[in-house]
Design an enzyme around this catalytic site. Structure first.
Site, PDB file in Angstrom:
ATOM      1  CG  PHE A  11      -1.562   1.227   1.636  1.00  0.00           C
ATOM      2  CD1 PHE A  11      -2.124   2.108   0.721  1.00  0.00           C
ATOM      3  CD2 PHE A  11      -1.608   1.565   2.992  1.00  0.00           C
ATOM      4  CE1 PHE A  11      -2.717   3.311   1.141  1.00  0.00           C
ATOM      5  CE2 PHE A  11      -2.197   2.750   3.415  1.00  0.00           C
ATOM      6  CZ  PHE A  11      -2.737   3.622   2.487  1.00  0.00           C
ATOM      7  CB  ALA A  78       6.595  -4.438   7.533  1.00  0.00           C
ATOM      8  CB  THR A 119       3.947   1.699  13.060  1.00  0.00           C
ATOM      9  OG1 THR A 119       2.659   1.916  13.624  1.00  0.00           O
ATOM     10  CG2 THR A 119       4.652   0.617  13.862  1.00  0.00           C
ATOM     11  CG  ASP A 120       0.867   5.517  15.422  1.00  0.00           C
ATOM     12  OD1 ASP A 120       0.781   4.328  15.036  1.00  0.00           O
ATOM     13  OD2 ASP A 120      -0.096   6.315  15.391  1.00  0.00           O
ATOM     14  CD  GLU A 121      -0.258  -0.537  15.461  1.00  0.00           C
ATOM     15  OE1 GLU A 121       0.005  -1.619  16.014  1.00  0.00           O
ATOM     16  OE2 GLU A 121      -1.081  -0.416  14.565  1.00  0.00           O
ATOM     17  CE1 TYR A 146       3.322  -3.840  11.562  1.00  0.00           C
ATOM     18  CE2 TYR A 146       1.920  -2.587  13.046  1.00  0.00           C
ATOM     19  CZ  TYR A 146       2.760  -2.638  11.953  1.00  0.00           C
ATOM     20  OH  TYR A 146       3.047  -1.488  11.251  1.00  0.00           O
ATOM     21  CB  THR A 149       8.119  -7.681  14.864  1.00  0.00           C
ATOM     22  OG1 THR A 149       6.876  -7.307  14.246  1.00  0.00           O
ATOM     23  CG2 THR A 149       7.987  -9.052  15.504  1.00  0.00           C
ATOM     24  CE  LYS A 150       7.376  -1.381  11.112  1.00  0.00           C
ATOM     25  NZ  LYS A 150       7.969  -1.441   9.747  1.00  0.00           N
ATOM     26  N   PRO A 188     -10.579   0.436   3.870  1.00  0.00           N
ATOM     27  CG  PRO A 188      -8.579  -0.331   2.952  1.00  0.00           C
ATOM     28  CD  PRO A 188      -9.131   0.436   4.088  1.00  0.00           C
ATOM     29  NE  ARG A 269      -6.766  -5.505  15.676  1.00  0.00           N
ATOM     30  CZ  ARG A 269      -6.429  -4.491  14.867  1.00  0.00           C
ATOM     31  NH1 ARG A 269      -5.823  -3.424  15.351  1.00  0.00           N
ATOM     32  NH2 ARG A 269      -6.697  -4.533  13.582  1.00  0.00           N
TER      33      ARG A 269
HETATM   34  P1  NAD Z   1       1.374  -3.657   3.247  1.00  0.00           P
HETATM   35  O1  NAD Z   1       1.089  -4.878   4.041  1.00  0.00           O
HETATM   36  O2  NAD Z   1       0.309  -3.076   2.387  1.00  0.00           O
HETATM   37  O3  NAD Z   1       2.635  -3.901   2.298  1.00  0.00           O
HETATM   38  C1  NAD Z   1       3.769  -4.596   2.737  1.00  0.00           C
HETATM   39  C2  NAD Z   1       4.591  -4.978   1.508  1.00  0.00           C
HETATM   40  O4  NAD Z   1       5.781  -5.647   1.959  1.00  0.00           O
HETATM   41  C3  NAD Z   1       3.867  -5.937   0.560  1.00  0.00           C
HETATM   42  O5  NAD Z   1       4.042  -5.536  -0.785  1.00  0.00           O
HETATM   43  C4  NAD Z   1       4.557  -7.273   0.813  1.00  0.00           C
HETATM   44  O6  NAD Z   1       4.559  -8.142  -0.327  1.00  0.00           O
HETATM   45  C5  NAD Z   1       5.965  -6.812   1.166  1.00  0.00           C
HETATM   46  N1  NAD Z   1       6.685  -7.801   1.963  1.00  0.00           N
HETATM   47  C6  NAD Z   1       6.240  -8.496   3.047  1.00  0.00           C
HETATM   48  N2  NAD Z   1       7.212  -9.334   3.482  1.00  0.00           N
HETATM   49  C7  NAD Z   1       8.295  -9.137   2.678  1.00  0.00           C
HETATM   50  C8  NAD Z   1       9.594  -9.680   2.640  1.00  0.00           C
HETATM   51  N3  NAD Z   1      10.001 -10.617   3.505  1.00  0.00           N
HETATM   52  N4  NAD Z   1      10.445  -9.220   1.696  1.00  0.00           N
HETATM   53  C9  NAD Z   1      10.067  -8.291   0.790  1.00  0.00           C
HETATM   54  N5  NAD Z   1       8.834  -7.755   0.762  1.00  0.00           N
HETATM   55  C10 NAD Z   1       7.957  -8.163   1.711  1.00  0.00           C
HETATM   56  O7  NAD Z   1       1.903  -2.595   4.300  1.00  0.00           O
HETATM   57  P2  NAD Z   1       1.744  -1.005   4.352  1.00  0.00           P
HETATM   58  O8  NAD Z   1       0.496  -0.665   5.045  1.00  0.00           O
HETATM   59  O9  NAD Z   1       2.029  -0.447   3.008  1.00  0.00           O
HETATM   60  O10 NAD Z   1       2.944  -0.649   5.340  1.00  0.00           O
HETATM   61  C11 NAD Z   1       4.245  -0.374   4.818  1.00  0.00           C
HETATM   62  C12 NAD Z   1       5.152   0.001   5.966  1.00  0.00           C
HETATM   63  O11 NAD Z   1       4.631   1.149   6.636  1.00  0.00           O
HETATM   64  C13 NAD Z   1       5.299  -1.077   7.040  1.00  0.00           C
HETATM   65  O12 NAD Z   1       6.641  -1.080   7.470  1.00  0.00           O
HETATM   66  C14 NAD Z   1       4.377  -0.622   8.155  1.00  0.00           C
HETATM   67  O13 NAD Z   1       4.837  -1.087   9.390  1.00  0.00           O
HETATM   68  C15 NAD Z   1       4.501   0.877   8.035  1.00  0.00           C
HETATM   69  N6  NAD Z   1       3.362   1.677   8.494  1.00  0.00           N
HETATM   70  C16 NAD Z   1       2.102   1.419   8.009  1.00  0.00           C
HETATM   71  C17 NAD Z   1       1.044   2.248   8.394  1.00  0.00           C
HETATM   72  C18 NAD Z   1      -0.356   2.039   7.881  1.00  0.00           C
HETATM   73  O14 NAD Z   1      -1.273   2.732   8.311  1.00  0.00           O
HETATM   74  N7  NAD Z   1      -0.586   1.134   6.943  1.00  0.00           N
HETATM   75  C19 NAD Z   1       1.289   3.310   9.283  1.00  0.00           C
HETATM   76  C20 NAD Z   1       2.586   3.525   9.767  1.00  0.00           C
HETATM   77  C21 NAD Z   1       3.612   2.713   9.343  1.00  0.00           C
HETATM   78  O1  DAU Z   2      -0.969   3.222  13.590  1.00  0.00           O
HETATM   79  C1  DAU Z   2      -0.312   2.747  12.451  1.00  0.00           C
HETATM   80  C2  DAU Z   2      -0.777   1.342  12.140  1.00  0.00           C
HETATM   81  O2  DAU Z   2      -2.071   1.465  11.558  1.00  0.00           O
HETATM   82  C3  DAU Z   2       0.169   0.600  11.183  1.00  0.00           C
HETATM   83  O3  DAU Z   2       1.381   0.400  11.847  1.00  0.00           O
HETATM   84  C4  DAU Z   2      -0.418  -0.749  10.765  1.00  0.00           C
HETATM   85  O4  DAU Z   2       0.398  -1.340   9.785  1.00  0.00           O
HETATM   86  C5  DAU Z   2      -1.797  -0.515  10.170  1.00  0.00           C
HETATM   87  O5  DAU Z   2      -2.402  -1.753   9.860  1.00  0.00           O
HETATM   88  C6  DAU Z   2      -2.666   0.251  11.159  1.00  0.00           C
HETATM   89  O6  DAU Z   2      -2.943  -0.563  12.328  1.00  0.00           O
HETATM   90  P1  DAU Z   2      -4.409  -0.632  12.984  1.00  0.00           P
HETATM   91  O7  DAU Z   2      -4.499  -1.902  13.714  1.00  0.00           O
HETATM   92  O8  DAU Z   2      -4.718   0.638  13.689  1.00  0.00           O
HETATM   93  O9  DAU Z   2      -5.282  -0.637  11.603  1.00  0.00           O
HETATM   94  P2  DAU Z   2      -6.569  -1.473  11.146  1.00  0.00           P
HETATM   95  O10 DAU Z   2      -6.928  -0.923   9.796  1.00  0.00           O
HETATM   96  O11 DAU Z   2      -6.384  -2.918  11.275  1.00  0.00           O
HETATM   97  O12 DAU Z   2      -7.666  -1.023  12.195  1.00  0.00           O
HETATM   98  C7  DAU Z   2      -7.957   0.353  12.449  1.00  0.00           C
HETATM   99  C8  DAU Z   2      -8.966   0.400  13.608  1.00  0.00           C
HETATM  100  O13 DAU Z   2     -10.216  -0.136  13.152  1.00  0.00           O
HETATM  101  C9  DAU Z   2      -8.563  -0.444  14.798  1.00  0.00           C
HETATM  102  O14 DAU Z   2      -8.999   0.213  15.975  1.00  0.00           O
HETATM  103  C10 DAU Z   2      -9.347  -1.757  14.607  1.00  0.00           C
HETATM  104  C11 DAU Z   2     -10.620  -1.264  13.946  1.00  0.00           C
HETATM  105  N1  DAU Z   2     -11.294  -2.199  13.003  1.00  0.00           N
HETATM  106  C12 DAU Z   2     -10.547  -2.833  12.061  1.00  0.00           C
HETATM  107  C13 DAU Z   2     -11.149  -3.642  11.122  1.00  0.00           C
HETATM  108  C14 DAU Z   2     -10.347  -4.366  10.082  1.00  0.00           C
HETATM  109  C15 DAU Z   2     -12.672  -2.331  13.049  1.00  0.00           C
HETATM  110  O15 DAU Z   2     -13.375  -1.735  13.902  1.00  0.00           O
HETATM  111  N2  DAU Z   2     -13.279  -3.127  12.123  1.00  0.00           N
HETATM  112  C16 DAU Z   2     -12.579  -3.803  11.152  1.00  0.00           C
HETATM  113  O16 DAU Z   2     -13.205  -4.502  10.334  1.00  0.00           O
END
Ligand code: NAD
Ligand code: DAU
Length: 330
Positions: A11, A78, A119-121, A146, A149-150, A188, A269
């Site tokens: 993403f 990741a 991540t802020d987590e 998750y 490990t981050k 999504p 969760r």
């Molecule tokens: P995502 O799950 O959509 O994408 C992760 C990508 O990494 C995928 O394309 C996957 O194929 C690839 N991948 C997984 N394991 C791999 C490996 N061993 N080697 C090579 N590629 C590998 O994740 P995202 O939401 O795009 O998050 C990207 C980064 O941003 C992560 O490090 C996540 O911790 C961080 N992050 C995400 C959010 C969020 O809201 N989604 C917020 C803060 C930080």
């Molecule tokens: O804060 C940054 C993090 O945000 C990133 O590090 C992670 O990679 C990313 O996945 C995200 O983590 P969350 O656990 O916050 O995101 P998620 O989209 O899974 O859930 C957002 C909130 O919505 C959380 O409080 C759980 C809730 N939720 C989630 C799903 C999938 C629901 O209420 N219903 C749902 O169906």
């Protein structure tokens, strides 16, 4: 400049690749991505001159070769989903910890600049009424496999900077939304449910707060840190976008013209973090970064339009995700 972008078919990584190709024509891009369930070649469709190498960040030989030919590594790869980490933590340890270690050893050998996406987590969670927000001085206190490990990967980066002089920066961002986000994630999942006429699913009471930022704003901040950030520093990225999950669902229901009560509460969760909130003043004041997507509702509307227009991208993943959630009562 040649940049190696790990996780560039996921993403945030795919949006980063697109932003880089659009705004930085002098930068040559190589993506290293294992194409797990979360990665998709289609997220890079239509881009010219981007090389996609399919492989793991934990493959030391491959990583060494790719890093040797790069000037900069931006590390997004990741395992990223909390719910999955509760079912099976092992790929989280392998990719997030061993993968980051493998990259750090390669950038150390070849003297390559490294930016680590985190991540802020890692900071755990806040009470709903706590006036404090996370800063780079907040102690680490991760809750899930998750986030732990981050957190570990961040600490590896810090140690490689201090002990080996690796030129690295770290960013810890809050929850992203925007195009190309996997349908397992909250926003999504609910958008695609609503497109299918299915009621959104809210974990527990829906009072958990996330600090939403548009993915374009996150990625612009990452480039600002790469361009002007100080080596060894951690920058928190957030856009003052705190909303509880119920508010997000109700905004989406409004966008779809549905009743405000048209959703279901489902199983919560385990260990669910209550609230995240970012103080991004260091990033704003030191690097002059400002978010452009300051109206959450209009950012959501354009995201809804994207999912409506790109059903071929998300449809193949939807049924399997819903089957998985059904098994945990979610
Ligand atoms: P995502 O799950 O959509 O994408 C992760 C990508 O990494 C995928 O394309 C996957 O194929 C690839 N991948 C997984 N394991 C791999 C490996 N061993 N080697 C090579 N590629 C590998 O994740 P995202 O939401 O795009 O998050 C990207 C980064 O941003 C992560 O490090 C996540 O911790 C961080 N992050 C995400 C959010 C969020 O809201 N989604 C917020 C803060 C930080
Ligand atoms: O804060 C940054 C993090 O945000 C990133 O590090 C992670 O990679 C990313 O996945 C995200 O983590 P969350 O656990 O916050 O995101 P998620 O989209 O899974 O859930 C957002 C909130 O919505 C959380 O409080 C759980 C809730 N939720 C989630 C799903 C999938 C629901 O209420 N219903 C749902 O169906």
């Amino acid at each position: 400049m040649r940049v190696l972008i790990t996780g560039g078919a996921g993403f945030i990584g795919a949006n980063f690749v697109r932003q880089t190709v659009r705004e930085r024509p002098g930068v040559a891009v190589t993506v290293l991505d294992a194409l797990t369930y979360a990665g998709d070649r289609a997220s890079l469709a239509g881009l010219e001159g981007v090389e996609l190498v399919v492989g793991s960040v934990a493959d030391a030989e491959l990583v060494d070769r790719l890093v040797a030919g790069s000037d900069l590594v931006v590390h997004f790869a990741a395992e990223s989903h909390n719910d999955n980490s509760l079912n099976d933590p092992s790929p989280f340890v392998q990719t997030n910890l061993v993968g980051t270690y493998t990259l750090l050893e390669a950038v150390r050998r070849h003297g390559v600049r490294f930016h680590h996406i985190s991540t802020d987590e890692v900071y755990g969670d806040l009470e709903l009424d706590d006036p404090a927000k996370f800063t780079d001085r907040t102690p680490y206190n991760p809750s899930s496999p998750y986030s732990s490990t981050k957190a570990g990967s961040d600490l590896l980066v810090r140690a490689w900077v201090r002990s080996f002089g690796v030129e690295a920066t770290i960013s810890n961002c809050s929850n992203n939304y925007g195009p190309y986000q996997h349908v397992e994630k909250f926003i999504p999942r609910q958008i695609t449910n609503l497109i299918d006429g299915v009621r959104p699913r809210l974990y527990g009471a829906g009072l958990n707060v996330r600090d939403w930022i548009h993915v374009e704003d996150h990625n612009a901040a990452v480039w600002a840190i790469i361009d002007s950030g100080r080596i060894g520093e951690t920058y928190l990225i957030g856009a003052d976008g705190e909303k509880n999950n119920l508010e997000v669902v109700q905004t989406l229901l409004e966008v779809f013209g549905r009743d405000a009560g048209d959703f279901d509460h489902v199983a919560d969760r385990p260990g669910h973090d209550l609230r995240y909130a970012i103080d991004a003043s260091k990033l704003r004041e030191e690097l002059g970064w400002e978010p452009r997507f300051t109206d959450f509702r209009s950012g959501l509307e354009t995201t809804v339009d994207w999912y409506r227009d790109n059903e071929a991208w998300w449809r193949p993943r939807k049924a399997a995700v819903e089957t998985k959630y059904a098994a945990t009562g979610q």
